[in-house]
Write a protein that holds these residues in place. Structure first.
Motif, PDB file in Angstrom:
ATOM      1  N   LYS A 175       0.822  -1.143   0.040  1.00 37.57           N
ATOM      2  CA  LYS A 175      -0.044  -0.015   0.151  1.00 37.57           C
ATOM      3  C   LYS A 175       0.947   1.383   0.150  1.00 37.57           C
ATOM      4  O   LYS A 175       1.941   1.300   0.630  1.00 37.57           O
ATOM      5  N   ASN A 176       0.421   2.211  -0.747  1.00 37.72           N
ATOM      6  CA  ASN A 176       1.140   3.640  -0.935  1.00 37.72           C
ATOM      7  C   ASN A 176       2.781   3.305  -0.828  1.00 37.72           C
ATOM      8  O   ASN A 176       3.461   3.858  -0.418  1.00 37.72           O
ATOM      9  N   PRO A 177       3.114   2.582  -2.048  1.00 36.61           N
ATOM     10  CA  PRO A 177       4.472   2.137  -2.305  1.00 36.61           C
ATOM     11  C   PRO A 177       5.192   3.469  -2.334  1.00 36.61           C
ATOM     12  O   PRO A 177       5.010   4.377  -3.119  1.00 36.61           O
ATOM     13  N   LYS A 178       6.680   3.605  -1.968  1.00 42.89           N
ATOM     14  CA  LYS A 178       7.682   4.375  -1.916  1.00 42.89           C
ATOM     15  C   LYS A 178       8.040   4.529  -3.369  1.00 42.89           C
ATOM     16  O   LYS A 178       8.881   3.312  -3.852  1.00 42.89           O
ATOM     17  N   VAL A 179       8.311   5.555  -3.951  1.00 42.22           N
ATOM     18  CA  VAL A 179       9.140   6.020  -5.369  1.00 42.22           C
ATOM     19  C   VAL A 179      10.072   6.797  -5.254  1.00 42.22           C
ATOM     20  O   VAL A 179      10.039   7.577  -4.595  1.00 42.22           O
ATOM     21  N   ALA A 180      11.159   6.361  -5.671  1.00 47.85           N
ATOM     22  CA  ALA A 180      12.216   7.111  -5.714  1.00 47.85           C
ATOM     23  C   ALA A 180      13.054   6.888  -7.444  1.00 47.85           C
ATOM     24  O   ALA A 180      12.692   6.149  -8.128  1.00 47.85           O
ATOM     25  N   ILE A 181      13.666   8.104  -7.323  1.00 46.63           N
ATOM     26  CA  ILE A 181      14.381   8.254  -8.943  1.00 46.63           C
ATOM     27  C   ILE A 181      15.823   7.790  -8.855  1.00 46.63           C
ATOM     28  O   ILE A 181      16.397   8.414  -7.752  1.00 46.63           O
ATOM     29  N   VAL A 182      16.522   7.144  -9.791  1.00 52.20           N
ATOM     30  CA  VAL A 182      17.921   6.759  -9.286  1.00 52.20           C
ATOM     31  C   VAL A 182      18.783   8.141  -9.621  1.00 52.20           C
ATOM     32  O   VAL A 182      18.528   8.595 -10.710  1.00 52.20           O
ATOM     33  N   ASN A 183      19.625   8.476  -8.888  1.00 52.94           N
ATOM     34  CA  ASN A 183      20.638   9.595  -8.918  1.00 52.94           C
ATOM     35  C   ASN A 183      22.015   9.210  -8.500  1.00 52.94           C
ATOM     36  O   ASN A 183      21.985   8.261  -7.819  1.00 52.94           O
ATOM     37  N   ILE A 184      22.881  10.056  -8.551  1.00 49.39           N
ATOM     38  CA  ILE A 184      24.221  10.054  -8.127  1.00 49.39           C
ATOM     39  C   ILE A 184      24.396  10.596  -6.769  1.00 49.39           C
ATOM     40  O   ILE A 184      25.718  10.636  -6.200  1.00 49.39           O
ATOM     41  N   GLY A 185      23.375  11.024  -6.161  1.00 56.98           N
ATOM     42  CA  GLY A 185      23.176  11.619  -4.716  1.00 56.98           C
ATOM     43  C   GLY A 185      21.923  11.829  -4.079  1.00 56.98           C
ATOM     44  O   GLY A 185      20.854  11.775  -5.132  1.00 56.98           O
ATOM     45  N   ALA A 186      21.786  12.107  -2.956  1.00 53.23           N
ATOM     46  CA  ALA A 186      20.448  12.379  -2.231  1.00 53.23           C
ATOM     47  C   ALA A 186      19.905  13.730  -2.692  1.00 53.23           C
ATOM     48  O   ALA A 186      18.624  13.932  -2.713  1.00 53.23           O
ATOM     49  N   GLU A 187      20.718  14.556  -2.926  1.00 56.41           N
ATOM     50  CA  GLU A 187      20.244  16.202  -2.993  1.00 56.41           C
ATOM     51  C   GLU A 187      19.709  16.311  -4.231  1.00 56.41           C
ATOM     52  O   GLU A 187      19.891  15.644  -5.167  1.00 56.41           O
ATOM     53  N   GLU A 188      18.464  17.037  -4.226  1.00 58.91           N
ATOM     54  CA  GLU A 188      17.658  17.205  -5.137  1.00 58.91           C
ATOM     55  C   GLU A 188      18.277  18.153  -6.652  1.00 58.91           C
ATOM     56  O   GLU A 188      17.855  17.761  -7.553  1.00 58.91           O
ATOM     57  N   GLU A 189      19.259  18.852  -6.458  1.00 56.18           N
ATOM     58  CA  GLU A 189      19.961  19.549  -7.229  1.00 56.18           C
ATOM     59  C   GLU A 189      20.899  18.571  -7.996  1.00 56.18           C
ATOM     60  O   GLU A 189      21.500  19.018  -9.079  1.00 56.18           O
ATOM     61  N   LYS A 190      21.328  17.577  -7.677  1.00 59.26           N
ATOM     62  CA  LYS A 190      22.074  16.628  -8.160  1.00 59.26           C
ATOM     63  C   LYS A 190      21.691  15.854  -9.504  1.00 59.26           C
ATOM     64  O   LYS A 190      20.503  15.805  -9.677  1.00 59.26           O
ATOM     65  N   GLY A 191      22.397  15.178 -10.491  1.00 59.58           N
ATOM     66  CA  GLY A 191      21.830  14.488 -11.357  1.00 59.58           C
ATOM     67  C   GLY A 191      22.213  15.031 -12.899  1.00 59.58           C
ATOM     68  O   GLY A 191      22.407  16.272 -12.993  1.00 59.58           O
ATOM     69  N   ASN A 192      21.822  14.225 -13.757  1.00 63.30           N
ATOM     70  CA  ASN A 192      21.999  14.790 -15.244  1.00 63.30           C
ATOM     71  C   ASN A 192      20.619  15.530 -15.628  1.00 63.30           C
ATOM     72  O   ASN A 192      19.820  15.577 -14.576  1.00 63.30           O
ATOM     73  N   MET A 193      20.597  16.042 -16.800  1.00 58.46           N
ATOM     74  CA  MET A 193      19.410  16.850 -17.228  1.00 58.46           C
ATOM     75  C   MET A 193      17.867  16.252 -16.957  1.00 58.46           C
ATOM     76  O   MET A 193      16.936  16.745 -16.502  1.00 58.46           O
ATOM     77  N   LEU A 194      18.121  14.857 -17.432  1.00 61.87           N
ATOM     78  CA  LEU A 194      16.920  14.106 -17.242  1.00 61.87           C
ATOM     79  C   LEU A 194      16.234  14.039 -15.690  1.00 61.87           C
ATOM     80  O   LEU A 194      14.994  14.152 -15.638  1.00 61.87           O
ATOM     81  N   VAL A 195      17.183  13.766 -14.869  1.00 55.91           N
ATOM     82  CA  VAL A 195      16.727  13.586 -13.692  1.00 55.91           C
ATOM     83  C   VAL A 195      16.514  14.737 -12.911  1.00 55.91           C
ATOM     84  O   VAL A 195      15.362  15.015 -12.186  1.00 55.91           O
ATOM     85  N   LYS A 196      17.420  16.082 -13.393  1.00 53.21           N
ATOM     86  CA  LYS A 196      17.034  17.272 -12.826  1.00 53.21           C
ATOM     87  C   LYS A 196      15.487  17.778 -13.192  1.00 53.21           C
ATOM     88  O   LYS A 196      14.753  18.412 -12.691  1.00 53.21           O
ATOM     89  N   GLU A 197      15.283  17.624 -14.420  1.00 51.43           N
ATOM     90  CA  GLU A 197      13.805  17.703 -14.889  1.00 51.43           C
ATOM     91  C   GLU A 197      12.839  16.881 -14.374  1.00 51.43           C
ATOM     92  O   GLU A 197      11.523  17.395 -14.129  1.00 51.43           O
ATOM     93  N   THR A 198      13.050  15.706 -14.133  1.00 49.42           N
ATOM     94  CA  THR A 198      11.911  14.830 -13.753  1.00 49.42           C
ATOM     95  C   THR A 198      11.646  14.851 -12.233  1.00 49.42           C
ATOM     96  O   THR A 198      10.764  14.762 -11.619  1.00 49.42           O
ATOM     97  N   TYR A 199      12.673  15.181 -11.516  1.00 49.55           N
ATOM     98  CA  TYR A 199      12.718  15.221 -10.064  1.00 49.55           C
ATOM     99  C   TYR A 199      11.355  16.274  -9.645  1.00 49.55           C
ATOM    100  O   TYR A 199      10.702  15.792  -8.802  1.00 49.55           O
ATOM    101  N   PRO A 200      11.428  17.223 -10.110  1.00 49.10           N
ATOM    102  CA  PRO A 200      10.303  18.344  -9.406  1.00 49.10           C
ATOM    103  C   PRO A 200       8.852  17.754  -9.992  1.00 49.10           C
ATOM    104  O   PRO A 200       7.749  17.936  -9.258  1.00 49.10           O
TER     105      PRO A 200
END
Length: 333
Positions: A175-200
């Protein structure tokens, strides 16, 4: 009256076809009486394999297909030209409603193309991802996508997250499964362009329980129930996961057999060790479904043995019973 789930199985696809495919099919119907399997392939060869086994003849039917699509063929051309191949014939059975699901260990490219062109995507679904269950210390997580869409956009990843959440809730029962996006760090500002666009976009999505970024080292610990990524990253994670698991099992076995003392210790903990290793055996979860299609398409490993084939077929029962496609239609459109 019992509802029978009809599964079209590509008998000719995979490194161990048709022997292990037929064996896995027999094991599936001998375990469940609510399944009917159509073994699609060269009739004489498939029937020859079936003669080795005892099973309910009403639960397995051979459907002749004269051709085979191999891994070295261009997928689009193969699907279009080889109309009587086991993959095409079996997928058309799903498209025409003669089967509820399709299972194959054959050419990944042909299955991906066939799923899109023959079975077709649900209206509103932009891309159909491959989504295998992978073992973790907390049970299982869904890795989506692991190989279907290497050039996915942020909007696609949002759909992956929604479809993955529905799958984990209704098939796995979380129930209410936890969803996460694969990244190179936990901080929201990290990642490539695709991750940065998808996170918000994921952060603002009210349909899912988004918990932020996940680093690869956190995946085996079950830090998230649905792991979202584009196919290149997902495939690397999956292959490393499988290779490392196999290497560790081999190393453990070698170590336990190294000395007389270790052999005694191995004998004492044999049952617990087997249980632990079985918990991290990905084959018991079957194959990877393509989410977002008008019918169920399941891809198993090219090297699948009978156990994985059996589990992939049985996996189709839960998918059909929970009517995941209708739930995806309701939530994506």
């Amino acid at each position: 009256m019992q509802n029978i789930i009809k599964v079209a199985v590509d008998a000719m696809g995979g490194d161990n076809a048709p022997g292990q495919i037929v064996k896995g099919t027999v094991e599936a119907v001998n375990e469940r009486n609510d399944i009917k399997v159509f073994l699609v392939g060269r009739e004489d060869i498939v029937n020859s394999e079936l003669q080795q086994y005892t099973y309910n003849k009403d639960q397995i039917e051979v459907v002749h297909a004269s051709d085979i699509i191999t891994n070295d063929e261009a997928p689009v051309m193969a699907i279009r030209r080889k109309k009587d191949s086991s993959i095409v014939v079996a997928m058309k059975m799903v498209k025409d409603g003669d089967a509820d699901a399709f299972v194959s260990a054959g050419s990944t490219g042909a299955i991906l193309v066939g799923g899109q062109l023959l079975v077709g995507r649900i209206k509103g679904v932009d891309r159909s991802p491959l989504a295998p269950l992978i073992p973790t210390l907390n049970g299982v997580s869904l890795l989506v996508d692991c190989g279907a869409n290497v050039d996915a956009r942020s909007s696609h990843l949002v759909q992956f997250a929604k479809m993955g959440s529905l799958y984990m809730e209704h098939i796995v029962g979380i129930k209410n499964p936890k969803v996460a996006i694969v990244n190179i760090g936990a901080e929201e500002e990290k990642g490539n362009m695709l991750v940065k666009e998808t996170y918000p976009l994921l952060k603002n999505c009210e349909d899912i329980n988004f918990v932020g970024s996940i680093e690869a080292r956190e995946i085996p610990y079950g830090a998230a129930d649905v792991i979202v990524c584009e196919a290149f990253v997902g495939n690397v994670i999956l292959k490393l996961y499988e290779g490392l698991s196999s290497a560790l099992v081999g190393t453990i076995k070698k170590g336990l057999m190294g000395t007389t003392k270790s052999k005694i210790g191995a004998a004492l903990c044999k049952s617990e060790l087997k249980k632990t290793l079985k918990d991290f055996d990905a084959s018991k979860y079957g194959g990877a479904p393509m989410l977002g299609l008008n019918g169920l398409v399941v891809k198993t490993h090219g090297s699948s043995k009978s156990t994985e084939v059996k589990n992939a077929i049985i996996q189709c029962v839960a998918f059909s019973e929970q009517n995941i496609n209708e739930k995806i239609k309701e939530n994506i459109m």
